[in-house]
Design a protein around this motif. Structure first.
Motif, PDB file in Angstrom:
ATOM      1  N   UNK A 149      41.290   9.780 -40.034  1.00  0.00           N
ATOM      2  CA  UNK A 149      40.480   8.871 -39.223  1.00  0.00           C
ATOM      3  C   UNK A 149      41.062   8.691 -37.828  1.00  0.00           C
ATOM      4  N   UNK A 150      42.402   8.665 -37.752  1.00  0.00           N
ATOM      5  CA  UNK A 150      43.035   8.479 -36.468  1.00  0.00           C
ATOM      6  C   UNK A 150      42.853   9.658 -35.531  1.00  0.00           C
ATOM      7  N   UNK A 151      42.463  10.815 -36.078  1.00  0.00           N
ATOM      8  CA  UNK A 151      42.312  12.017 -35.261  1.00  0.00           C
ATOM      9  C   UNK A 151      40.852  12.372 -34.968  1.00  0.00           C
ATOM     10  N   UNK A 152      39.975  12.262 -35.959  1.00  0.00           N
ATOM     11  CA  UNK A 152      38.608  12.741 -35.758  1.00  0.00           C
ATOM     12  C   UNK A 152      37.833  11.880 -34.768  1.00  0.00           C
ATOM     13  N   UNK A 153      38.282  10.646 -34.582  1.00  0.00           N
ATOM     14  CA  UNK A 153      37.562   9.783 -33.641  1.00  0.00           C
ATOM     15  C   UNK A 153      37.683  10.263 -32.197  1.00  0.00           C
ATOM     16  N   UNK A 154      38.593  11.207 -31.940  1.00  0.00           N
ATOM     17  CA  UNK A 154      38.676  11.790 -30.605  1.00  0.00           C
ATOM     18  C   UNK A 154      37.459  12.679 -30.327  1.00  0.00           C
ATOM     19  N   UNK A 155      36.836  13.148 -31.404  1.00  0.00           N
ATOM     20  CA  UNK A 155      35.708  14.080 -31.262  1.00  0.00           C
ATOM     21  C   UNK A 155      34.411  13.513 -31.809  1.00  0.00           C
ATOM     22  N   UNK A 156      34.499  12.849 -32.971  1.00  0.00           N
ATOM     23  CA  UNK A 156      33.290  12.381 -33.639  1.00  0.00           C
ATOM     24  C   UNK A 156      32.831  11.050 -33.052  1.00  0.00           C
ATOM     25  N   UNK A 157      31.516  10.862 -33.038  1.00  0.00           N
ATOM     26  CA  UNK A 157      30.946   9.589 -32.627  1.00  0.00           C
ATOM     27  C   UNK A 157      30.892   8.635 -33.816  1.00  0.00           C
ATOM     28  N   UNK A 158      30.825   7.350 -33.528  1.00  0.00           N
ATOM     29  CA  UNK A 158      30.715   6.347 -34.595  1.00  0.00           C
ATOM     30  C   UNK A 158      29.278   6.261 -35.098  1.00  0.00           C
ATOM     31  N   UNK A 159      29.087   5.897 -36.373  1.00  0.00           N
ATOM     32  CA  UNK A 159      30.133   5.642 -37.357  1.00  0.00           C
ATOM     33  C   UNK A 159      30.705   6.940 -37.932  1.00  0.00           C
ATOM     34  N   UNK A 160      32.006   6.915 -38.219  1.00  0.00           N
ATOM     35  CA  UNK A 160      32.694   8.040 -38.855  1.00  0.00           C
ATOM     36  C   UNK A 160      32.667   7.807 -40.359  1.00  0.00           C
ATOM     37  N   UNK A 161      32.180   8.807 -41.091  1.00  0.00           N
ATOM     38  CA  UNK A 161      32.100   8.682 -42.552  1.00  0.00           C
ATOM     39  C   UNK A 161      32.768   9.900 -43.181  1.00  0.00           C
ATOM     40  N   UNK A 162      33.689   9.663 -44.123  1.00  0.00           N
ATOM     41  CA  UNK A 162      34.323  10.787 -44.817  1.00  0.00           C
ATOM     42  C   UNK A 162      34.731  10.359 -46.222  1.00  0.00           C
ATOM     43  N   UNK A 163      34.946  11.368 -47.080  1.00  0.00           N
ATOM     44  CA  UNK A 163      35.390  11.092 -48.443  1.00  0.00           C
ATOM     45  C   UNK A 163      36.184  12.273 -48.963  1.00  0.00           C
TER      46      UNK A 163
END
Length: 295
Positions: A149-163
């Motif tokens: 989560x601390x890394x993908x937010x540099x590229x992905x827009x919110x909301x970030x969803x992962x599992x």
């Protein structure tokens, strides 16, 4: 005065003048438990060895027949064990809701646990399988998801969803509801609009619709997260959720709201199948889709 009748390790001690009764032998009890009879059913008492052994043979025959039917059904109809079917259904639901599936290492650096607040003296450390002084088998999925989560937010827009769905390891194998290797589903949504607790409950309700068990939500205390929202089915905890912002977030350079949920999949399958022992559905060389192999 009391006397102990000998001849079997399971003879009960009775007052003088009264008839003694017999329970199943330790070997018989173990065999029935392996075949997943309810433990209370192994405590029945019988007037003689003949009655006891006849009852054991009847129970064992019925359980073995049921086991063979389950194995045949797996080969001819199901083709996939219940645990894998549950995983597939959950993956389909989550990806349909925009969650990205990730896969992270099974080994974990000690520093990752420290960042979760699990440092020296923490009770969870006693349950960790250490490979060496600095590396362990992961006891939870959360540190790796925090890291991502601390890394993908540099590229992905919110909301970030992962599992992620994967094995975790803890030295907590005692009892009928614990495994030393178990399968967790952890999901997290970060940067959502609105209240994170409300979003957590929406996710919990959606997951439980897929699972298909009656349930209730309860607030509990966690050694890692503090207050959590747990999901209980038939009185058994099958999932635990937490929300942020949370004090742990700073260790991962995270400052946004989030909602996360961790689900123990073997416990879910145990309850759905009506099993009494979670080992029937864990990773095993003795069970296949809940069926004992040495029948």
């Amino acid at each position: 005065m009391e006397r102990t009748t000998h001849g079997s390790q399971c003879l009960s001690t009775v007052p003088h003048g009264e008839e003694s009764t017999l329970e199943f032998t330790a070997t018989q009890k173990q065999r029935l438990i392996e075949l997943d009879i309810e433990e209370t059913a192994t405590r029945s008492e019988y007037a003689s060895e003949k009655d006891r052994d006849a009852a054991f043979r009847t129970l064992e025959r019925e359980l073995v027949e049921s086991t063979r039917e389950r194995l045949t059904r797996l080969q001819q109809e199901k083709l996939r064990p219940s645990l894998r079917v549950l995983e597939w259904n959950l993956v389909a639901w989550l990806t349909g809701k925009g969650f990205v599936e990730v896969s992270t290492p099974t080994t974990l650096a000690r520093g990752m646990l420290t960042k979760m607040g699990i440092g020296e003296g923490h009770p969870l450390l006693e349950q960790v399988y250490w490979i060496d002084r600095k590396t362990c088998l992961r006891p939870m999925l959360a540190p790796n998801l925090y890291h991502l989560m601390g890394h993908v937010t540099r590229t992905w827009s919110f909301p970030v969803r992962m599992f992620e769905i994967g094995s975790c390891f803890r030295k907590e194998s005692k009892g009928s509801r614990h495994l030393s290797e178990f399968t967790m589903l952890n999901l997290v949504e970060m940067g959502m609009e609105g209240d994170s607790q409300a979003r957590l409950e929406v996710l919990a309700h959606g997951i439980m619709e897929v699972i298909g068990l009656p349930y209730r939500l309860e607030t509990e205390k966690s050694e890692v997260y503090g207050d959590t929202t747990d999901i209980l089915a038939d009185g058994v905890e099958i999932a635990s959720g937490a929300v942020g912002p949370h004090p742990l977030d700073a260790n991962w350079n995270i400052a946004d709201s989030w909602a996360g949920l961790g689900i123990g999949l073997e416990r879910v399958v145990m309850l759905k199948e009506g099993f009494h022992n979670i080992r029937r559905v864990g990773r095993s060389l003795m069970y296949l889709d809940g069926a004992r192999l040495n029948v």
